[in-house]
Design a protein around this motif. Structure first.
Motif, PDB file in Angstrom:
ATOM      1  N   MET A  21      24.373  26.263  58.204  1.00 27.34           N
ATOM      2  CA  MET A  21      25.034  27.274  57.312  1.00 27.34           C
ATOM      3  C   MET A  21      25.553  28.437  58.196  1.00 27.34           C
ATOM      4  SD  MET A  21      22.954  29.136  54.101  1.00 27.34           S
ATOM      5  CE  MET A  21      21.761  29.843  55.077  1.00 27.34           C
ATOM      6  N   VAL A  29      21.726  33.448  49.086  1.00 23.51           N
ATOM      7  CA  VAL A  29      21.619  32.190  48.671  1.00 23.51           C
ATOM      8  C   VAL A  29      20.277  32.027  47.733  1.00 23.51           C
ATOM      9  CG1 VAL A  29      21.841  29.646  48.853  1.00 23.51           C
ATOM     10  CG2 VAL A  29      23.334  31.177  50.246  1.00 23.51           C
ATOM     11  N   VAL A  31      17.813  29.451  46.268  1.00 26.62           N
ATOM     12  CA  VAL A  31      17.329  28.045  46.652  1.00 26.62           C
ATOM     13  C   VAL A  31      16.263  27.536  45.445  1.00 26.62           C
ATOM     14  CG1 VAL A  31      16.324  26.362  47.915  1.00 26.62           C
ATOM     15  CG2 VAL A  31      17.599  28.179  48.984  1.00 26.62           C
ATOM     16  N   ASP A  33      16.133  24.006  44.503  1.00 29.91           N
ATOM     17  CA  ASP A  33      16.381  22.488  44.657  1.00 29.91           C
ATOM     18  C   ASP A  33      14.864  21.808  44.241  1.00 29.91           C
ATOM     19  OD1 ASP A  33      14.660  23.266  46.905  1.00 29.91           O
ATOM     20  OD2 ASP A  33      16.151  22.453  48.269  1.00 29.91           O
ATOM     21  N   ALA A  85      24.936  32.527  45.639  1.00 25.32           N
ATOM     22  CA  ALA A  85      25.319  31.344  45.255  1.00 25.32           C
ATOM     23  C   ALA A  85      23.954  30.721  44.937  1.00 25.32           C
ATOM     24  CB  ALA A  85      25.800  30.423  46.820  1.00 25.32           C
ATOM     25  N   ILE A  87      21.500  27.096  45.072  1.00 30.23           N
ATOM     26  CA  ILE A  87      21.330  25.523  45.486  1.00 30.23           C
ATOM     27  C   ILE A  87      20.536  24.921  44.807  1.00 30.23           C
ATOM     28  CG2 ILE A  87      20.641  23.888  47.194  1.00 30.23           C
ATOM     29  CD1 ILE A  87      22.875  25.584  48.143  1.00 30.23           C
ATOM     30  N   GLY A  91      20.824  19.466  46.780  1.00 31.65           N
ATOM     31  CA  GLY A  91      21.491  20.081  47.595  1.00 31.65           C
ATOM     32  C   GLY A  91      23.009  20.707  46.785  1.00 31.65           C
ATOM     33  N   SER A  92      22.875  20.333  45.635  1.00 31.40           N
ATOM     34  CA  SER A  92      24.204  20.959  44.679  1.00 31.40           C
ATOM     35  C   SER A  92      24.391  22.482  44.866  1.00 31.40           C
ATOM     36  CB  SER A  92      24.058  20.709  43.246  1.00 31.40           C
ATOM     37  OG  SER A  92      22.841  21.062  42.870  1.00 31.40           O
ATOM     38  N   CYS A  93      25.528  22.853  45.106  1.00 33.53           N
ATOM     39  CA  CYS A  93      25.602  24.274  45.382  1.00 33.53           C
ATOM     40  C   CYS A  93      26.665  24.851  44.240  1.00 33.53           C
ATOM     41  CB  CYS A  93      26.401  24.517  46.524  1.00 33.53           C
ATOM     42  SG  CYS A  93      26.681  26.336  47.121  1.00 33.53           S
ATOM     43  N   THR A  94      26.460  25.883  43.604  1.00 37.55           N
ATOM     44  CA  THR A  94      27.307  26.516  42.523  1.00 37.55           C
ATOM     45  C   THR A  94      27.222  27.841  42.517  1.00 37.55           C
ATOM     46  OG1 THR A  94      25.377  26.565  40.760  1.00 37.55           O
ATOM     47  CG2 THR A  94      26.845  24.470  41.140  1.00 37.55           C
ATOM     48  N   ALA A 102      30.371  23.564  46.493  1.00 37.18           N
ATOM     49  CA  ALA A 102      30.278  22.718  47.615  1.00 37.18           C
ATOM     50  C   ALA A 102      31.582  22.571  48.448  1.00 37.18           C
ATOM     51  CB  ALA A 102      29.809  21.127  46.948  1.00 37.18           C
ATOM     52  N   TRP A 112      28.305  24.587  56.099  1.00 35.84           N
ATOM     53  CA  TRP A 112      28.747  24.863  54.880  1.00 35.84           C
ATOM     54  C   TRP A 112      28.586  26.396  55.201  1.00 35.84           C
ATOM     55  CZ3 TRP A 112      25.709  28.111  51.715  1.00 35.84           C
ATOM     56  CH2 TRP A 112      26.115  28.333  50.334  1.00 35.84           C
TER      57      TRP A 112
END
Length: 310
Positions: A21, A29, A31, A33, A85, A87, A91-94, A102, A112
């Motif tokens: 990253m 970010v 997280v 997940d 952002a 996660i 690992g999807s990122c939006t 992504a 990334w």
């Protein structure tokens, strides 16, 4: 097999999510997940990890953080930065409103971020699967274990930094193994800190009697063990082993063996195509019926439901 090796045999990376990253302030970010465990190390700049509860932790170059899931947390340039952002699982990122990021933030192979020459670089390695065998290890770790660079030295971090962006045949397997080694090194350093309170199973492995009994159970769970046969191998009486084992490990020998067998079975059911009958015999049960009965009694679901569940 020693205590650490035995319990690390569970959360063994299999197609782990690894990422470099690269970020330029301001950045943050969130997280979410749900991963059971994530490792983060800073190679350039600084990054804050902000857990849901507890104080934020500052990571500097050479530091390692082991974050235990599934609780969400934030990684940012400053501890009070609002997330920009998100996660999610796999690992999807939006954005926070669900717009995909992504592709727009992709900077190369497993790289990334918001700027190719950003001042902060963080290596991230995430175990996707909740490795059942490693539950004792995961439960022994705090939500966030922080190892400052000055307190430990690990040559694996520069190696991971070099390897993470390679795109060669078999590279994912290489990275899985490097991540495993980094986790082992980190956990070993964490438990070896001055004043560290190692878990009971870790301390018990140093006991000449209980340590031998634990190794016997871990190395050969399919053997038809009894407290008497285990005591004979350990060179003490049945009563002495039962008393000493329970005092050091926190549960009787046969209860520990049941948990170990079911943990192994849970992994085999999820990670192989072996039948329930075959799995049962591999971990020490007479057949599918016996394993199913134990599985339902301890875990509340059938082996088949565990296999097909989320």
């Amino acid at each position: 097999m020693d205590a650490l090796a035995g319990l690390l045999d569970g959360p063994r990376a299999r197609g782990a999510f690894l990422l470099r990253m690269v970020m330029e302030p301001p950045w943050s970010v969130r997280v979410e997940d749900g991963a059971p465990i994530c490792l983060m190390c800073v190679t350039e700049g600084e990054a804050w990890i902000v857990p849901r509860t507890g104080d934020p932790v500052l990571l500097r170059p050479g530091d390692l953080a082991v974050v235990r899931g599934p609780e969400p947390y934030t990684v940012a340039d400053v501890p009070d930065a609002p997330p920009r952002a998100l996660i999610g699982p796999d690992g999807s990122c939006t954005t926070l409103t669900g717009e995909p990021l992504a592709e727009s933030m992709r900077l190369g192979v497993r790289t990334w971020g918001n700027a190719p020459d950003g001042r902060t670089t963080v290596l991230v390695g995430t175990y996707r699967m909740d490795g059942e065998v490693g539950r004792g290890l995961l439960d022994a770790l705090p939500d966030l274990a922080h190892l400052p660079a000055e307190g430990w030295r690990c040559p694996l971090m520069p190696f991971l930094d070099e390897e993470i962006a390679r795109d060669e045949p078999g590279q994912s397997v290489v990275l899985d193994r490097v991540l495993d080694l980094l986790l082992i090194a980190g956990v070993r350093a964490w438990f070896s800190r001055p004043g560290a309170e190692a878990p009971a199973w870790y301390r018990a492995m140093g006991d000449p009697v209980v340590g031998r009994a634990l190794r016997l159970l871990q190395d050969d769970p399919a053997h038809p063990w009894t407290v008497a046969s285990l005591a004979a191998k350990a060179g003490v009486s049945r009563a002495a082993l039962a008393r000493r084992f329970t005092a050091l490990v926190g549960e009787p020998p046969m209860a520990y063996l049941t948990g170990w067998r079911l943990a192994l079975a849970a992994d085999l059911l999820r990670e192989t195509d072996a039948t329930v009958e075959s799995v049962a015999r591999q971990v020490g049960y007479s057949g599918a019926f016996a394993l199913s009965a134990a599985f339902k009694r301890v875990r509340g679901i059938s082996p088949q439901k565990h296999r097909t569940g989320p």
